[in-house]
Scaffold this motif. Structure first.
Motif, PDB file in Angstrom:
ATOM      1  N   ASN A  73       0.827  -1.197   0.000  1.00 50.50           N
ATOM      2  CA  ASN A  73       0.000   0.000   0.000  1.00 50.50           C
ATOM      3  C   ASN A  73       0.866   1.255   0.000  1.00 50.50           C
ATOM      4  N   ASP A  74       1.866   1.281  -0.832  1.00 48.22           N
ATOM      5  CA  ASP A  74       2.763   2.426  -0.895  1.00 48.22           C
ATOM      6  C   ASP A  74       2.084   3.535  -1.691  1.00 48.22           C
ATOM      7  N   ILE A  75       1.409   4.416  -0.983  1.00 51.45           N
ATOM      8  CA  ILE A  75       0.702   5.524  -1.632  1.00 51.45           C
ATOM      9  C   ILE A  75       1.340   6.856  -1.273  1.00 51.45           C
ATOM     10  N   LYS A  76       2.619   6.785  -0.890  1.00 53.28           N
ATOM     11  CA  LYS A  76       3.339   8.001  -0.494  1.00 53.28           C
ATOM     12  C   LYS A  76       3.313   9.045  -1.605  1.00 53.28           C
ATOM     13  N   SER A  77       3.575   8.640  -2.841  1.00 55.77           N
ATOM     14  CA  SER A  77       3.622   9.594  -3.947  1.00 55.77           C
ATOM     15  C   SER A  77       2.259  10.262  -4.150  1.00 55.77           C
ATOM     16  N   GLU A  78       1.168   9.518  -3.959  1.00 55.79           N
ATOM     17  CA  GLU A  78      -0.168  10.095  -4.103  1.00 55.79           C
ATOM     18  C   GLU A  78      -0.443  11.115  -2.996  1.00 55.79           C
ATOM     19  N   ILE A  79       0.028  10.825  -1.789  1.00 58.49           N
ATOM     20  CA  ILE A  79      -0.194  11.733  -0.663  1.00 58.49           C
ATOM     21  C   ILE A  79       0.617  13.010  -0.846  1.00 58.49           C
ATOM     22  N   VAL A  80       1.883  12.862  -1.215  1.00 57.27           N
ATOM     23  CA  VAL A  80       2.753  14.030  -1.374  1.00 57.27           C
ATOM     24  C   VAL A  80       2.314  14.875  -2.566  1.00 57.27           C
ATOM     25  N   ALA A  81       1.664  14.270  -3.551  1.00 54.64           N
ATOM     26  CA  ALA A  81       1.201  15.013  -4.724  1.00 54.64           C
ATOM     27  C   ALA A  81       0.208  16.107  -4.337  1.00 54.64           C
ATOM     28  N   GLY A  82      -0.475  15.952  -3.228  1.00 55.12           N
ATOM     29  CA  GLY A  82      -1.445  16.955  -2.797  1.00 55.12           C
ATOM     30  C   GLY A  82      -0.836  18.090  -1.993  1.00 55.12           C
ATOM     31  N   ALA A  83       0.458  18.052  -1.750  1.00 55.89           N
ATOM     32  CA  ALA A  83       1.113  19.086  -0.947  1.00 55.89           C
ATOM     33  C   ALA A  83       1.311  20.356  -1.782  1.00 55.89           C
ATOM     34  N   LYS A  85       3.804  22.433  -1.547  1.00 57.25           N
ATOM     35  CA  LYS A  85       5.225  22.429  -1.913  1.00 57.25           C
ATOM     36  C   LYS A  85       5.817  21.092  -1.498  1.00 57.25           C
ATOM     37  N   GLN A  86       6.713  20.577  -2.317  1.00 59.47           N
ATOM     38  CA  GLN A  86       7.359  19.312  -1.995  1.00 59.47           C
ATOM     39  C   GLN A  86       8.798  19.319  -2.489  1.00 59.47           C
ATOM     40  N   LYS A  87       9.609  18.509  -1.845  1.00 56.79           N
ATOM     41  CA  LYS A  87      11.006  18.387  -2.238  1.00 56.79           C
ATOM     42  C   LYS A  87      11.454  16.982  -1.874  1.00 56.79           C
ATOM     43  N   ASP A  88      12.032  16.284  -2.796  1.00 55.31           N
ATOM     44  CA  ASP A  88      12.535  14.924  -2.601  1.00 55.31           C
ATOM     45  C   ASP A  88      11.470  13.981  -2.049  1.00 55.31           C
ATOM     46  N   GLY A  89      10.242  14.138  -2.526  1.00 57.91           N
ATOM     47  CA  GLY A  89       9.160  13.248  -2.115  1.00 57.91           C
ATOM     48  C   GLY A  89       8.638  13.506  -0.715  1.00 57.91           C
ATOM     49  N   GLN A  90       8.900  14.702  -0.179  1.00 59.77           N
ATOM     50  CA  GLN A  90       8.432  15.051   1.168  1.00 59.77           C
ATOM     51  C   GLN A  90       7.750  16.409   1.139  1.00 59.77           C
ATOM     52  N   TYR A  91       6.904  16.657   2.135  1.00 55.98           N
ATOM     53  CA  TYR A  91       6.254  17.943   2.287  1.00 55.98           C
ATOM     54  C   TYR A  91       7.311  18.999   2.620  1.00 55.98           C
ATOM     55  N   MET A  92       7.142  20.168   2.033  1.00 58.53           N
ATOM     56  CA  MET A  92       7.972  21.320   2.436  1.00 58.53           C
ATOM     57  C   MET A  92       7.089  22.253   3.241  1.00 58.53           C
ATOM     58  N   VAL A  93       7.553  22.588   4.419  1.00 59.34           N
ATOM     59  CA  VAL A  93       6.807  23.482   5.301  1.00 59.34           C
ATOM     60  C   VAL A  93       7.709  24.632   5.686  1.00 59.34           C
ATOM     61  N   PRO A  94       7.111  25.743   6.131  1.00 55.86           N
ATOM     62  CA  PRO A  94       7.946  26.871   6.553  1.00 55.86           C
ATOM     63  C   PRO A  94       8.789  26.493   7.749  1.00 55.86           C
ATOM     64  N   LYS A  95       9.982  27.067   7.813  1.00 56.84           N
ATOM     65  CA  LYS A  95      10.889  26.811   8.927  1.00 56.84           C
ATOM     66  C   LYS A  95      10.295  27.406  10.196  1.00 56.84           C
ATOM     67  N   THR A  96      10.324  26.631  11.270  1.00 58.76           N
ATOM     68  CA  THR A  96       9.834  27.109  12.559  1.00 58.76           C
ATOM     69  C   THR A  96      10.955  27.015  13.580  1.00 58.76           C
ATOM     70  N   ILE A  97      10.963  27.986  14.471  1.00 63.23           N
ATOM     71  CA  ILE A  97      12.017  28.008  15.498  1.00 63.23           C
ATOM     72  C   ILE A  97      11.374  27.842  16.859  1.00 63.23           C
TER      73      ILE A  97
END
Length: 97
Positions: A73-83, A85-97
């Motif tokens: 059930n590897d649906i990672k690519s389908e999930i990340v497609a809805g993000a 912004k994405q980079k290297d198959g992962q969600y990109m989120v704003p940097k938080t401190i």
């Protein structure tokens, strides 16, 4: 074993263990109800249950669970497609401190 009687000493212990603070009327009612329960249990103890099998379940179905089957059930690519912004198959989120 003789008949168990709910007396003041037993009721004192019950109140302590259950952390109850009963009025005189509540205490009398509780003693009466507890005695009724014990009398009923004594009545049940007189029943002949020698040839009665223990009841584990009302329904004779056995195990109703499904087989544990491994599925791909590897649906990672389908999930990340809805993000947004994405980079290297992962969600990109704003940097938080």
């Amino acid at each position: 074993m003789g008949k168990i009687v709910i007396d003041d000493q037993v009721m004192d212990n019950v109140e302590i263990l259950a952390k109850l603070s009963l009025t005189g009327e509540e205490r009398a009612q509780a003693m009466e109800k507890m005695q009724e329960i014990l009398d009923y249990m004594e009545q049940l103890n007189t029943l002949d249950t020698d040839n009665v099998e223990p009841l584990v379940n009302l329904y004779d179905r056995g195990n109703v669970f499904r087989d544990d089957v491994i599925e791909d059930n590897d649906i990672k690519s389908e999930i990340v497609a809805g993000a947004p912004k994405q980079k290297d198959g992962q969600y990109m989120v704003p940097k938080t401190i």
